[in-house]
Design a protein around this motif. Structure first.
Motif, PDB file in Angstrom:
ATOM      1  N   PHE A  42     -34.807  38.962  39.154  1.00 41.03           N
ATOM      2  CA  PHE A  42     -35.314  40.301  39.482  1.00 41.03           C
ATOM      3  C   PHE A  42     -35.439  40.375  40.996  1.00 41.03           C
ATOM      4  N   GLY A  43     -35.334  41.605  41.528  1.00 38.65           N
ATOM      5  CA  GLY A  43     -35.454  41.788  42.967  1.00 38.65           C
ATOM      6  C   GLY A  43     -35.707  43.235  43.319  1.00 38.65           C
ATOM      7  N   ASP A  44     -35.629  43.551  44.618  1.00 42.96           N
ATOM      8  CA  ASP A  44     -35.991  44.900  45.033  1.00 42.96           C
ATOM      9  C   ASP A  44     -34.960  45.943  44.596  1.00 42.96           C
ATOM     10  N   PHE A  45     -33.701  45.539  44.359  1.00 42.53           N
ATOM     11  CA  PHE A  45     -32.734  46.490  43.808  1.00 42.53           C
ATOM     12  C   PHE A  45     -33.166  46.922  42.410  1.00 42.53           C
ATOM     13  N   SER A  46     -33.513  45.942  41.587  1.00 44.98           N
ATOM     14  CA  SER A  46     -33.985  46.255  40.235  1.00 44.98           C
ATOM     15  C   SER A  46     -35.238  47.116  40.289  1.00 44.98           C
ATOM     16  N   ALA A  47     -36.150  46.776  41.189  1.00 46.94           N
ATOM     17  CA  ALA A  47     -37.391  47.546  41.318  1.00 46.94           C
ATOM     18  C   ALA A  47     -37.103  48.988  41.704  1.00 46.94           C
ATOM     19  N   THR A  48     -36.121  49.189  42.575  1.00 43.36           N
ATOM     20  CA  THR A  48     -35.763  50.547  43.004  1.00 43.36           C
ATOM     21  C   THR A  48     -35.267  51.379  41.830  1.00 43.36           C
ATOM     22  N   VAL A  49     -34.421  50.772  40.982  1.00 39.76           N
ATOM     23  CA  VAL A  49     -33.894  51.489  39.825  1.00 39.76           C
ATOM     24  C   VAL A  49     -35.017  51.827  38.849  1.00 39.76           C
ATOM     25  N   LEU A  50     -35.902  50.869  38.596  1.00 42.39           N
ATOM     26  CA  LEU A  50     -37.007  51.121  37.670  1.00 42.39           C
ATOM     27  C   LEU A  50     -37.924  52.222  38.186  1.00 42.39           C
ATOM     28  N   LEU A  51     -38.203  52.196  39.472  1.00 43.93           N
ATOM     29  CA  LEU A  51     -39.046  53.245  40.053  1.00 43.93           C
ATOM     30  C   LEU A  51     -38.406  54.618  39.890  1.00 43.93           C
ATOM     31  N   ALA A  52     -37.106  54.683  40.043  1.00 47.45           N
ATOM     32  CA  ALA A  52     -36.403  55.963  39.903  1.00 47.45           C
ATOM     33  C   ALA A  52     -36.557  56.537  38.501  1.00 47.45           C
TER      34      ALA A  52
END
Length: 232
Positions: free
Chosen positions: A102-112
């Motif tokens: 997991f990383g900040d790319f995944s976090a960005t998608v989840l936040l969206a």
């Protein structure tokens, strides 16, 4: 007669379940105001994840229905991220503490997609970036070393029952995380348990107020003497 071997796999492996039953919103709302210790006590210590599952930054907290992911297939994982609804918690099982999944790319998608957070049975990377994004993420470790993702249905399942850091998580169960760790509330009892804990919290406040007084006493000395303690 054919000598070709038939590959048999677990019936949950390679499955993508697109519709899950989520808990009542009332249950999520009430449990979001409960601390994990209170929930764990009420569940008889069941549903508690391993002690090393912690928020990657101080003050992170999450509560919401679980959307589960097992395995490492990167394409399937990105699809799982897109399946999240506002308030969902992504639960990722089958990871490693030495390799980030997991990383900040995944976090960005989840936040969206409005996710309430993510729980990883393993490691995450990009802790600073995730903290800046503000997505609550709970993991067993942090490392910059990323996974080399396998592909194919034998390496993935979405929205099936998973074992995550010692706790069974079914899609739609309520996942609650705070500074002490993560606990899972089965969906089918979530509302009844939430209402029970709401009453307990109302009773807990005056109790804490009483014991905060220097004049308060439990008056346990007679009971301890009856148990056989010698009082000098």
């Amino acid at each position: 007669m054919s000598t070709e071997l038939i590959k048999v796999r677990h019936p949950r492996v390679g499955r993508i379940v697109t519709r899950i039953e989520r808990p009542p919103e009332e249950a999520v709302r009430i449990l979001s105001n409960c601390y994990t210790g209170l929930i764990s006590d009420a569940l008889g210590k069941l549903g508690t994840m391993y002690h090393d599952v912690k928020p990657i930054a101080p003050g992170m907290r999450l509560c919401g229905p679980a959307l589960t992911f097992w395995g490492d297939d990167w394409d399937a994982k990105r699809h799982a991220y897109e399946m999240t609804r506002p308030g969902d918690v992504m639960v990722i099982a089958g990871g490693s503490k030495d390799l980030a999944s997991f990383g900040d790319f995944s976090a960005t998608v989840l936040l969206a997609h409005g996710a309430a957070g993510a729980v990883i049975d393993g490691a995450t990377r990009d802790a600073d970036g995730i903290s800046r994004l503000g997505l609550p993420v709970f993991a067993r470790a942090i490392t910059m070393r990323n996974r080399h993702y396998p592909t194919g249905p034998e390496s993935c399942a979405i929205n099936v029952a998973v074992a995550c850091a010692g706790a069974i998580v079914n899609p739609g169960d309520i996942v609650v995380g705070d500074s002490d760790g993560v606990v899972v509330v089965p969906r089918e009892i979530a509302l009844d348990l939430a209402r029970q804990l709401e009453r307990e919290l109302e009773q807990e406040s005056p109790k804490r107020q009483r014991v905060s007084s220097p004049d308060f006493s439990f008056n346990l000395l007679p009971q301890l003497q009856k148990l056989g303690y010698e009082i000098d």
